[in-house]
Write an enzyme that holds these catalytic residues in place. Structure first.
Site, mmCIF file in Angstrom:
data_model
loop_
_atom_site.group_PDB
_atom_site.id
_atom_site.type_symbol
_atom_site.label_atom_id
_atom_site.label_comp_id
_atom_site.label_asym_id
_atom_site.label_seq_id
_atom_site.Cartn_x
_atom_site.Cartn_y
_atom_site.Cartn_z
ATOM 1 N N ARG A 91 -8.419 15.930 6.696
ATOM 2 C CA ARG A 91 -8.400 15.027 5.546
ATOM 3 C C ARG A 91 -9.473 13.955 5.772
ATOM 4 O O ARG A 91 -9.483 13.287 6.799
ATOM 5 C CB ARG A 91 -7.039 14.363 5.422
ATOM 6 C CG ARG A 91 -7.028 13.346 4.330
ATOM 7 C CD ARG A 91 -5.742 12.570 4.324
ATOM 8 N NE ARG A 91 -5.777 11.611 3.241
ATOM 9 C CZ ARG A 91 -5.291 10.390 3.329
ATOM 10 N NH1 ARG A 91 -4.728 9.985 4.441
ATOM 11 N NH2 ARG A 91 -5.351 9.573 2.317
ATOM 12 N N HIS A 180 -6.270 9.685 -3.421
ATOM 13 C CA HIS A 180 -5.094 10.563 -3.614
ATOM 14 C C HIS A 180 -5.469 11.819 -4.410
ATOM 15 O O HIS A 180 -4.611 12.446 -5.021
ATOM 16 C CB HIS A 180 -3.974 9.847 -4.424
ATOM 17 C CG HIS A 180 -3.258 8.760 -3.713
ATOM 18 N ND1 HIS A 180 -2.716 7.698 -4.380
ATOM 19 C CD2 HIS A 180 -2.978 8.573 -2.404
ATOM 20 C CE1 HIS A 180 -2.136 6.875 -3.513
ATOM 21 N NE2 HIS A 180 -2.282 7.391 -2.308
ATOM 22 N N HIS A 208 1.287 9.246 -8.772
ATOM 23 C CA HIS A 208 1.544 9.338 -7.327
ATOM 24 C C HIS A 208 1.999 7.950 -6.883
ATOM 25 O O HIS A 208 1.191 7.020 -6.761
ATOM 26 C CB HIS A 208 0.261 9.761 -6.594
ATOM 27 C CG HIS A 208 0.404 9.826 -5.108
ATOM 28 N ND1 HIS A 208 0.334 11.002 -4.388
ATOM 29 C CD2 HIS A 208 0.630 8.855 -4.187
ATOM 30 C CE1 HIS A 208 0.511 10.749 -3.102
ATOM 31 N NE2 HIS A 208 0.683 9.450 -2.950
ATOM 32 N N GLY A 210 3.917 5.833 -4.100
ATOM 33 C CA GLY A 210 4.492 5.751 -2.754
ATOM 34 C C GLY A 210 4.223 4.366 -2.213
ATOM 35 O O GLY A 210 4.242 3.404 -2.968
ATOM 36 N N ASN A 211 3.945 4.313 -0.926
ATOM 37 C CA ASN A 211 3.543 3.034 -0.355
ATOM 38 C C ASN A 211 2.232 2.578 -0.980
ATOM 39 O O ASN A 211 2.055 1.429 -1.345
ATOM 40 C CB ASN A 211 3.370 3.231 1.142
ATOM 41 C CG ASN A 211 3.944 2.073 1.880
ATOM 42 O OD1 ASN A 211 4.212 1.022 1.296
ATOM 43 N ND2 ASN A 211 4.112 2.243 3.166
ATOM 44 N N GLY A 212 1.309 3.545 -1.088
ATOM 45 C CA GLY A 212 0.113 3.362 -1.908
ATOM 46 C C GLY A 212 0.342 4.170 -3.171
ATOM 47 O O GLY A 212 0.948 5.229 -3.100
ATOM 48 N N ARG A 241 0.017 -3.938 -1.493
ATOM 49 C CA ARG A 241 -1.265 -4.160 -2.189
ATOM 50 C C ARG A 241 -1.023 -4.683 -3.597
ATOM 51 O O ARG A 241 -0.054 -4.287 -4.249
ATOM 52 C CB ARG A 241 -2.072 -2.861 -2.234
ATOM 53 C CG ARG A 241 -2.628 -2.467 -0.886
ATOM 54 C CD ARG A 241 -3.261 -1.105 -0.902
ATOM 55 N NE ARG A 241 -2.469 -0.132 -0.173
ATOM 56 C CZ ARG A 241 -2.713 1.174 -0.130
ATOM 57 N NH1 ARG A 241 -3.748 1.672 -0.765
ATOM 58 N NH2 ARG A 241 -1.929 1.984 0.552
ATOM 59 N N ASP A 282 9.180 -1.971 0.874
ATOM 60 C CA ASP A 282 9.864 -0.718 0.567
ATOM 61 C C ASP A 282 10.711 -0.887 -0.694
ATOM 62 O O ASP A 282 11.570 -1.772 -0.751
ATOM 63 C CB ASP A 282 10.752 -0.324 1.758
ATOM 64 C CG ASP A 282 11.292 1.087 1.617
ATOM 65 O OD1 ASP A 282 11.926 1.387 0.586
ATOM 66 O OD2 ASP A 282 11.078 1.882 2.539
ATOM 67 N N ARG A 284 13.167 0.648 -1.840
ATOM 68 C CA ARG A 284 14.627 0.741 -1.654
ATOM 69 C C ARG A 284 15.214 -0.618 -1.307
ATOM 70 O O ARG A 284 16.240 -1.027 -1.850
ATOM 71 C CB ARG A 284 14.971 1.752 -0.555
ATOM 72 C CG ARG A 284 14.808 3.177 -0.995
ATOM 73 C CD ARG A 284 14.776 4.109 0.171
ATOM 74 N NE ARG A 284 13.580 3.915 0.985
ATOM 75 C CZ ARG A 284 13.150 4.751 1.893
ATOM 76 N NH1 ARG A 284 13.838 5.829 2.156
ATOM 77 N NH2 ARG A 284 12.038 4.531 2.568
ATOM 78 N N GLU A 333 9.192 10.835 -6.273
ATOM 79 C CA GLU A 333 10.091 11.959 -6.007
ATOM 80 C C GLU A 333 11.550 11.538 -5.837
ATOM 81 O O GLU A 333 12.463 12.314 -6.098
ATOM 82 C CB GLU A 333 9.640 12.705 -4.736
ATOM 83 C CG GLU A 333 8.318 13.424 -4.914
ATOM 84 C CD GLU A 333 7.727 13.905 -3.589
ATOM 85 O OE1 GLU A 333 8.494 14.198 -2.674
ATOM 86 O OE2 GLU A 333 6.485 13.981 -3.502
ATOM 87 N N ASN A 334 11.722 10.288 -5.358
ATOM 88 C CA ASN A 334 13.091 9.860 -4.986
ATOM 89 C C ASN A 334 13.685 8.744 -5.824
ATOM 90 O O ASN A 334 14.890 8.517 -5.774
ATOM 91 C CB ASN A 334 13.096 9.413 -3.517
ATOM 92 C CG ASN A 334 12.650 10.514 -2.591
ATOM 93 O OD1 ASN A 334 13.288 11.561 -2.521
ATOM 94 N ND2 ASN A 334 11.538 10.313 -1.919
HETATM 95 P P1 AMP Z 1 5.286 7.518 0.573
HETATM 96 O O1 AMP Z 1 4.189 6.534 0.852
HETATM 97 O O2 AMP Z 1 4.913 8.564 -0.415
HETATM 98 O O3 AMP Z 1 5.904 8.070 1.824
HETATM 99 O O4 AMP Z 1 6.444 6.679 -0.133
HETATM 100 C C1 AMP Z 1 7.123 5.686 0.564
HETATM 101 C C2 AMP Z 1 7.926 4.848 -0.372
HETATM 102 O O5 AMP Z 1 8.829 5.650 -1.145
HETATM 103 C C3 AMP Z 1 8.830 3.884 0.349
HETATM 104 O O6 AMP Z 1 8.139 2.725 0.691
HETATM 105 C C4 AMP Z 1 9.918 3.636 -0.644
HETATM 106 O O7 AMP Z 1 9.606 2.469 -1.377
HETATM 107 C C5 AMP Z 1 9.907 4.829 -1.588
HETATM 108 N N1 AMP Z 1 11.176 5.544 -1.591
HETATM 109 C C6 AMP Z 1 11.608 6.499 -0.737
HETATM 110 N N2 AMP Z 1 12.855 6.903 -1.078
HETATM 111 C C7 AMP Z 1 13.215 6.172 -2.154
HETATM 112 C C8 AMP Z 1 14.395 6.114 -2.967
HETATM 113 N N3 AMP Z 1 15.443 6.880 -2.710
HETATM 114 N N4 AMP Z 1 14.398 5.250 -4.008
HETATM 115 C C9 AMP Z 1 13.340 4.461 -4.262
HETATM 116 N N5 AMP Z 1 12.225 4.485 -3.540
HETATM 117 C C10 AMP Z 1 12.152 5.317 -2.497
#
Ligand code: AMP
Length: 399
Positions: A91, A180, A208, A210-212, A241, A282, A284, A333-334
């Site tokens: 990558r 990404h 997409h 996530g964290n980013g 960010r 995070d 969550r 996804e979550n």
């Molecule tokens: P990634 O960078 O794709 O691994 O995503 C990480 C982020 O996904 C974490 O910082 C969480 O904020 C979020 N995440 C993971 N599980 C959940 C969940 N069940 N509900 C809400 N956010 C989640």
């Protein structure tokens, strides 16, 4: 055919060994704190518990050598010997305007990645360290590089040129690149496959998150706009960010903090969910605090939801409509409640979701109602698999 996928950060290395017949992950792991005291490796052979070992890794070459040793280990390994390895895929974060697709590594390719270092001073040198280490410890084995930026090279100038003096683009290549790309390209293609439609006929918005996080407008299979820009702080609010900022805010921060490095830390490491909520990066944790009545956590959540809505609206306007919206990565996804909140009050755009179908995590699902004009779905991303597929294709073409 077995492919090793490497994703090297400045002090870390993630790896997966993938058997391409059936596309099965045979082993994966993470090396952390390379070049720092306390370095360690966590290795998982599929079907077995993960093992963690504290090993001094002075550099990436030492780490990759150790990974190769463990891959041929009698107990924790999955290969008889390294001859079984077909190729290695890497990558690479930034391909600049030079690389529009994955390529087999040659001395010219290495030079090209080096030339782009000014655009990604933190990431490309680390990615290159991994690449050079693999070339050293696996002589004669092909290496393929897969770029985060490549998928977005189809954007038209109206989407990638910033509204500043054009000389900064011409002389310094300051423009929107987007990142990404491997993920956006994969989930868009997968969404079309799931729907049994030709991607050429679809207008897709891929989120997409996530964290980013970044959001992309994919028209007919091509990226036409994306929320990440010259760097990875533009767009929506992220873990730490800021997302979009008025340039005047940057000027204010510069006056307050005095150096570009401090401003950079402020907008990359102290902003986002963490900065607004004061609770966590995070989602969550932020959701939990908001639930308990923390007003700033609630606000951070709302800014993020609002930001995603705004991008969906603007990309639909830009493409002249939208057929499919895809959610992916950790939050996409979550985040059940999060996805629901984003899709709320969007009926005017033809978005109607089924709360029960939305009640799932980490799997492919269509959660819009059958009469929703826009199909809304979750497609878990799999960047390593895309890297492995590209690696197999590029290495096979070269043989
Ligand atoms: P990634 O960078 O794709 O691994 O995503 C990480 C982020 O996904 C974490 O910082 C969480 O904020 C979020 N995440 C993971 N599980 C959940 C969940 N069940 N509900 C809400 N956010 C989640």
């Amino acid at each position: 055919m077995k492919i090793l996928v490497l994703n090297c950060g400045s002090s870390s290395l993630k790896y997966q060994l993938i058997e391409m017949d059936g596309e099965k992950v045979m082993a994966k792991g993470l090396v952390e704190r390379i070049g720092i005291e306390g370095s360690r490796i966590k290795h998982t052979k599929t079907g077995m518990d993960a093992i963690t070992r504290e090993v001094p890794f002075p550099n990436h070459t030492a780490a990759i050598k150790y990974v190769l040793d463990i891959l041929v280990d009698a107990e924790y390994g999955v290969l008889k010997n390294l001859n079984e390895l077909y190729a290695t895929g890497h990558r690479i974060v930034h391909g600049g305007e030079k690389f529009t697709k994955s390529v087999l590594v040659t001395p010219e390719v290495v030079k090209g990645i080096e030339e782009v270092i000014p655009l990604a001073p933190l990431h490309n040198p680390a990615n290159l360290q991994g690449l050079k280490a693999a070339m050293e410890v696996l002589p004669g084995k092909p290496n393929v590089v897969v770029f985060d930026t490549a998928f977005h090279q189809t954007m038209p100038p109206k989407a990638f040129v910033y509204g500043i003096d054009y000389k900064y683009y011409e002389e310094n290549r300051v423009r929107r690149y987007g990142f990404h790309g491997t993920s956006h390209g994969y989930v868009a293609k997968r969404a079309a496959e799931i729907l049994g439609k030709d991607i050429k006929d679809l207008k897709i918005i891929t989120c997409h998150l996530g964290n980013g996080s970044s959001i992309t407008a994919v028209d007919g299979g091509k990226s036409v706009d994306t929320s990440f820009g010259y760097g990875t702080a533009e767009g929506i609010l992220m873990g730490t960010r800021s997302g979009n900022l008025d340039p005047s805010v940057m000027i204010f921060l510069m006056e307050q903090l005095g150096t570009a490095q401090k401003v950079s830390d402020e907008v990359h490491k102290k902003a986002g969910l963490l900065g607004v909520s004061g609770v966590s990066s995070d989602l969550r944790d932020v959701e939990e605090a908001a639930e308990k009545g923390n007003a700033r956590a609630k606000l951070a959540e709302e800014i993020l939801i609002n930001g995603v809505k705004k991008y969906i609206g603007s990309y639909a306007a830009e493409m002249g409509g939208v057929d499919v919206i895809v959610f992916t990565a950790g939050i996409g996804e979550n985040g059940i409640g999060f996805r629901k909140a984003v899709c709320e009050n969007m009926e005017y755009m033809g978005i109607k979701i089924d709360a029960e179908k939305n009640n799932c995590r980490g799997k492919e699902v269509i959660f819009s109602t059958p009469d929703s004009r826009v199909t809304v779905m979750v497609v878990p991303t799999d960047e390593e698999m895309v890297i492995a597929r590209d690696t197999l294709r590029c290495a096979s073409e070269a043989k």
